[in-house]
Design an enzyme around this catalytic site. Structure first.
Site, PDB file in Angstrom:
ATOM      1  CG  HIS A  98     144.492  46.780 -67.948  1.00 37.86           C
ATOM      2  ND1 HIS A  98     143.760  47.625 -67.139  1.00 37.86           N
ATOM      3  CD2 HIS A  98     143.708  46.556 -69.047  1.00 37.86           C
ATOM      4  CE1 HIS A  98     142.605  47.895 -67.711  1.00 37.86           C
ATOM      5  NE2 HIS A  98     142.546  47.264 -68.881  1.00 37.86           N
ATOM      6  CD  GLU A  99     144.656  45.263 -72.427  1.00 34.97           C
ATOM      7  OE1 GLU A  99     143.737  44.458 -72.714  1.00 34.97           O
ATOM      8  OE2 GLU A  99     144.463  46.480 -72.259  1.00 34.97           O
ATOM      9  CG  HIS A 134     140.588  42.970 -70.166  1.00 33.56           C
ATOM     10  ND1 HIS A 134     139.466  43.182 -69.406  1.00 33.56           N
ATOM     11  CD2 HIS A 134     141.168  44.193 -70.338  1.00 33.56           C
ATOM     12  CE1 HIS A 134     139.359  44.470 -69.133  1.00 33.56           C
ATOM     13  NE2 HIS A 134     140.388  45.108 -69.676  1.00 33.56           N
TER      14      HIS A 134
END
Length: 433
Positions: free
Chosen positions: A24-25, A28
């Protein structure tokens, strides 16, 4: 052995959880760097740092509490109206706004003026914030399709697994025949275990859904064509009306609801069957739809959760489950008395469901979730377009920091809900076996 398998299941879920958060990170991080935003930190977990290493301008690390993760981007919020970013108010609400603004600039270095998050065009900010949840969606889809096409799901077939001697309404909580129960039409017709039904009343059938629909729509005499010992035979059955479990428009069983329909009276054999790509995508769509409905229904489930955690209420099968509950389920999965491939498939589906939940939850248009930042960027884009349309001055960046008091309230609600689920997962957990 049971304890060892339980610990193994929990450990594997923890690894899957950390990987999902890291992935997920990474969404980003990669898009932020793509658009030239400086990212000082990439962390998996919260609390004390267990390990970290700085590469280039970013510190990569793992923290002690695997309950989330974050990347730190410079300039998440624009400066205040007076151009200052430091905290300078004694008002509690104003202090929240200015504290958040200060934190967004606390690692500002010379040359970062053109590398601030808020200076990027709204569509770029939307991509950066959407990339994280999107990575979870990619994981969920990849895992689900892999299991669906490579392993499959339990599917009812048209082969006969059992023929009861009598007709019992499916709404009744019994399995033994009682005096007065009518004889089973299937047994009277001569249907036997191992028979494969290939046609019903002259209409070919190749799946349970089609056969079930034809049976439900029929009462009275009907021809049942079967394959037995490699040969086809035609039996004649007299179907009756019985109270059977209801099905929705997709052919899925509706628990607790019953309808009057045609009844033949046999148990269909269940097999693990891989799905085709279109069928897998269709089933994934249903899983996504159910996920959205579950998110919407969360507030309504709070009373049941409270009763399950602090009263004598029953923990329902569709009750919300937290990280602890999911880890316990993972431990249960490892102890199932089924083939190894079934255990692996069940564990992977659990991980897929977790990632799908992360995607849906983070897309809620509320700060401090990713969806809140996406909503702020879209609002900024909309009001700038309106200003250009009416030839008004550019309103400038939308100050998302002004929503921080709301973000604290939302975060408080989420924390309370998380704690409630945690207590329920400990004292009255959802069980699969």
């Amino acid at each position: 052995m049971t304890l060892l398998l339980t610990v193994l299941g929990i450990a594997l879920f923890a690894v899957g959880l950390l990987f999902s958060i890291a992935f997920h990170e990474l969404g980003h991080l990669s898009t932020a760097k793509l658009f030239g935003i400086r990212v000082p930190q990439y962390m998996v977990g919260f609390g004390p740092t267990l390990w970290s290493r700085t590469k280039g301008e970013t510190e990569y690390g793992v923290k002690a509490i695997p309950m989330g993760g974050y990347i730190r981007m410079i300039g998440m919020f624009p400066p205040g109206a007076d151009g200052r970013v430091e905290a300078r108010s004694t008002s509690p609400w104003r202090g929240m706004i200015e504290d958040a603004r200060t934190a967004a600039y606390e690692e500002l270095q010379p040359g970062d003026e053109k590398r601030l998050f808020y200076t990027r065009k709204p569509w770029k900010r939307v991509i950066v914030m959407f990339a994280g949840p999107f990575m979870n969606l990619i994981l969920a889809v990849a895992i689900f399709l892999g299991v669906a096409m490579g392993f499959g799901f339990a599917t009812q077939t048209t082969e006969v697994a059992g023929v009861p001697q009598c007709v019992i309404a499916q709404s009744e909580d019994r399995t033994k025949c009682a005096p007065g129960d009518p004889a089973s039409p299937a047994e009277a017709a001569g249907l036997k275990v191992g028979d494969k039904i290939v046609a019903f009343d002259g209409k070919p059938v190749n799946d349970w859904a089609g056969l079930s629909g034809l049976i439900r729509d029929t009462t009275g005499s009907a021809e049942v064509t079967i394959e037995r010992d490699g040969e086809r035979q035609t039996l004649r059955a007299d179907l009756i009306t019985n109270k059977v479990v209801a099905k929705d428009s997709d052919g899925e069983v509706v628990p607790g609801k019953f309808v009057e329909a045609g009844y033949l009276g046999f148990a269909a054999r269940t097999e693990i069957m891989p799905l085709s790509f279109p069928d897998s995508v269709d089933r994934m769509g249903g899983m996504l739809e159910n996920g959205v409905e579950s998110i919407i229904a969360l507030p309504a489930k709070v009373p049941d959760l409270w009763n399950a955690a602090f009263g004598d209420g029953e923990r329902k099968d569709d009750s919300p489950v937290g990280v602890v509950g999911a880890a316990r389920i993972s431990g249960e999965v490892m102890n199932l008395d089924v083939p190894t491939q079934n255990i692996v498939a069940s564990f992977m589906l659990l991980l897929a469901g977790f990632n799908l939940s992360l995607f849906l939850f983070n897309m809620l248009p509320l700060l401090p979730l990713d969806g809140g930042h996406i909503a702020g960027a879209l609002w900024e884009s909309a009001r700038r377009k309106v200003a250009r349309l009416f030839k008004r001055p550019d309103p400038g960046p939308f100050d998302v920091a002004k929503l921080m008091p709301v973000a604290y309230v939302v975060a408080g609600i989420f924390i309370c809900f998380t704690l409630l689920v945690l207590v329920a997962d400990i004292v009255n957990p959802v069980k699969i076996s």
